[in-house]
Write a protein that holds these residues in place. Structure first.
Motif, mmCIF file in Angstrom:
data_model
loop_
_atom_site.group_PDB
_atom_site.id
_atom_site.type_symbol
_atom_site.label_atom_id
_atom_site.label_comp_id
_atom_site.label_asym_id
_atom_site.label_seq_id
_atom_site.Cartn_x
_atom_site.Cartn_y
_atom_site.Cartn_z
ATOM 1 N N ASP A 52 0.952 -1.363 0.215
ATOM 2 C CA ASP A 52 -0.105 0.328 -0.193
ATOM 3 C C ASP A 52 1.035 1.293 0.473
ATOM 4 N N ARG A 159 0.232 -2.220 9.896
ATOM 5 C CA ARG A 159 -1.129 -1.419 9.548
ATOM 6 C C ARG A 159 -1.491 -3.004 8.267
ATOM 7 N N LYS A 163 -5.737 -3.471 8.825
ATOM 8 C CA LYS A 163 -6.451 -2.962 7.556
ATOM 9 C C LYS A 163 -6.793 -4.366 6.280
ATOM 10 N N GLU A 167 -9.491 -3.591 1.516
ATOM 11 C CA GLU A 167 -8.346 -2.123 1.065
ATOM 12 C C GLU A 167 -6.875 -2.477 0.388
ATOM 13 N N ARG A 208 1.259 8.883 10.562
ATOM 14 C CA ARG A 208 -0.014 9.268 10.743
ATOM 15 C C ARG A 208 -1.010 8.694 9.059
ATOM 16 N N GLU A 209 0.225 7.626 8.593
ATOM 17 C CA GLU A 209 -0.638 6.987 8.287
ATOM 18 C C GLU A 209 -1.953 5.850 8.042
ATOM 19 N N ASP A 211 -4.053 6.134 10.680
ATOM 20 C CA ASP A 211 -5.117 6.668 11.060
ATOM 21 C C ASP A 211 -5.502 6.325 9.406
ATOM 22 N N HIS A 212 -4.877 6.567 8.300
ATOM 23 C CA HIS A 212 -5.929 7.162 6.825
ATOM 24 C C HIS A 212 -7.310 5.422 6.410
ATOM 25 N N SER A 213 -6.420 3.988 7.840
ATOM 26 C CA SER A 213 -7.798 3.518 7.030
ATOM 27 C C SER A 213 -9.382 3.347 7.368
ATOM 28 N N THR A 247 1.793 14.065 17.193
ATOM 29 C CA THR A 247 0.931 12.876 16.891
ATOM 30 C C THR A 247 0.574 12.807 17.543
#
Ligand SMILES: Cc1cc2nc3c(=O)[nH]c(=O)nc-3n(C[C@H](O)[C@H](O)[C@H](O)COP(=O)(O)OP(=O)(O)OC[C@H]3O[C@@H](n4cnc5c(N)ncnc54)[C@H](O)[C@@H]3O)c2cc1C
Length: 446
Positions: A52, A159, A163, A167, A208-209, A211-213, A247
């Protein structure tokens, strides 16, 4: 007329390809052969960088331009130490550069670490990135999982575990990986760091990535958000640390939402034992406190976490190569400015190293450019004095053919590349990877 300087590069990861690139851009007249044990080039860009992360995987476009240069030949499916030895390379080339990277897990000395259900991150990464030399299936049966370590690889592993399979269906993951991930009942992934938030090794972008799911709630456990003098100094003087801490602090005080899976970040919790008798049934950690200098000591407070699988992401390790000295403490080839040293610490004429096997398994793809520049500078300084091979440029092709090595050329690799892109296009994806080695090789060889 003098012939070009003939250089063999062993390992076609980014370090090897950058070394070839820098050589071709130098003033020297060179001919470079890149040997790679897998049918496909690009090392950990293909088999390490998470699926990803398509922007980073996109580096292969620049690397391919190097393989396409007329002064560069690619010999995939050729393993140094199995298909050819140092003496063979010396016979065919004036100089040899070893850039074989790192592909296994650094061991972690922890009671219970060898229990079934306890895995190395490198093995899992190889599986989800479709490496041909690992089993096709992965036992994803745990509902709660622990990931040990707070570097970028730990976050990648956490991650991908957290996920949902769908996704990842826009990425290049092969069908067996999608199928495996789809069967996973996981609800909670716990990441444990021994030290504090200001000592975390991951980068702000990777953090930070997480938190994108839309399916993963990231929860920072506030108990571990502690800072000592050294932490405050790091926050004040290092922009990256400041961003990470900011963060984490924001996430530690926000309300927890209701996304179906949770990814927990715990700091100041040192794993002390993997629990279980015939399979992982838990993880014991000891709460740590900072000692002022960024180090930690145990508090004697222990917690048992109900997890059924443990992934250790505590670093990669390089493998020793036949006939080449190896520093077992550092896990690297001993060298000075890329010149490989023998046991008496004298440079071995015509033998060089670059990339992770030279420097150790840390740093990003871009850092291997600097490694390669140093090594090629040394090689070019030595070029005049190198003993010249008397073999023809095609002698190595005859050698491999006679030995029955089913090597893959750049043209062959291009066939596989196009095949994978076509598989992807049929599903609206950039690529779908072919995994079995024999299938890769037979597509390459037409
Ligand atoms: C899980 C993971 C994720 C990463 N994600 C990122 C990221 O997102 N961004 C980033 O910038 N960096 C990332 N990196 C770091 C990056 O992958 C490395 O910096 C880089 O790949 C090191 O390059 P290398 O050429 O030295 O080694 P490698 O990439 O390991 O390449 C070595 C090559 O040598 C070959 N080889 C090994 N032994 C032999 C042999 N005996 N004969 C022939 N060939 C051989 C291997 O098959 C391999 O192709 C990641 C690393 C890991 C482990």
């Amino acid at each position: 007329m003098t012939r070009p300087l003939r250089v063999a590069v062993v390992g076609a990861g980014p370090a090897g390809v950058y070394a070839a690139d820098i050589l071709t851009k130098s003033d020297a007249d060179v001919q470079i052969d890149l040997f790679e044990k897998l049918p496909a080039p690009y090392g950990l860009v293909r088999y390490g960088v998470a699926p990803d992360h398509p922007r980073i995987k996109g580096i292969v476009t620049a690397l391919q331009r190097v393989l396409d240069k007329p002064s560069v030949r690619f010999f995939g499916n050729v393993e140094y130490g199995v298909d050819l030895k140092l003496d063979d390379l010396r016979q065919f080339y004036d100089a040899v550069i070893f850039s074989t990277g790192a592909s296994t897990d650094r061991p972690l000395d922890l009671p219970g670490i060898d229990l079934p259900g306890s895995y190395g991150a490198a093995d899992f990464v190889s599986w989800y990135d479709g490496h041909p030399d690992v089993p096709r299936t992965w036992p994803l049966t745990a509902k709660s999982v622990a990931v040990l370590g707070v570097g970028n690889v730990a976050l990648d592993v956490a991650r991908i575990l957290a996920k949902t399979a769908d996704e990842l269906l826009t990425t290049e993951i092969p069908p067996n990986v999608h199928e495996g991930l789809a069967s996973s009942p996981v609800t909670d992934v716990h990441v444990f760091g021994r030290r504090g938030p200001a000592q975390a090794k991951f980068t702000p972008l990777e953090l930070r990535e997480l938190d994108h799911s839309p399916n993963v709630e990231v929860i920072v456990h506030a108990e571990g958000i502690e800072f000592d003098e050294a932490s405050m100094h790091a926050i004040r003087t290092n922009k990256q640390v400041e961003m990470i801490v900011k963060t984490l602090q924001e996430w530690a005080i926000r309300d927890v939402g209701d996304r179906p899976r949770r990814l927990h970040l715990h700091f100041l919790e040192a794993p002390v034992e993997v629990l279980g008798t015939d399979h992982v049934t838990g993880l014991r950690t000891e709460t740590q406190e900072l000692t002022g200098d960024g180090n930690v000591r145990g508090t004697g407070v222990y917690t048992d976490w109900d997890v059924q699988a443990v992934y250790r992401a505590v670093g990669y390790l390089s493998t020793q190569l036949p006939d080449i000295p190896f520093d077992h403490v550092k896990g690297t080839i001993p060298h000075v400015a890329g010149r490989v040293l023998d046991l008496d610490e004298a440079p071995i004429p015509g033998v060089y190293t670059t990339g992770w096997i030279k420097r150790g398994p840390i740093g990003l793809i871009g850092h291997t450019k600097g490694d390669a520049l140093e090594t090629i500078t040394s090689l070019l300084e030595d070029a005049e004095s190198l003993p010249r091979s008397s073999a023809s440029a095609d002698a190595v092709v005859e050698f491999l053919t006679q030995r029955g090595v089913p090597f893959v050329t750049n043209e062959g690799w291009q066939r596989l590349d196009q095949h994978e892109v076509a598989l992807g296009a049929a599903q609206g994806r950039d690529r779908v990877k072919v995994v079995p080695r024999d299938e890769m090789t037979s597509i390459c060889r037409g």
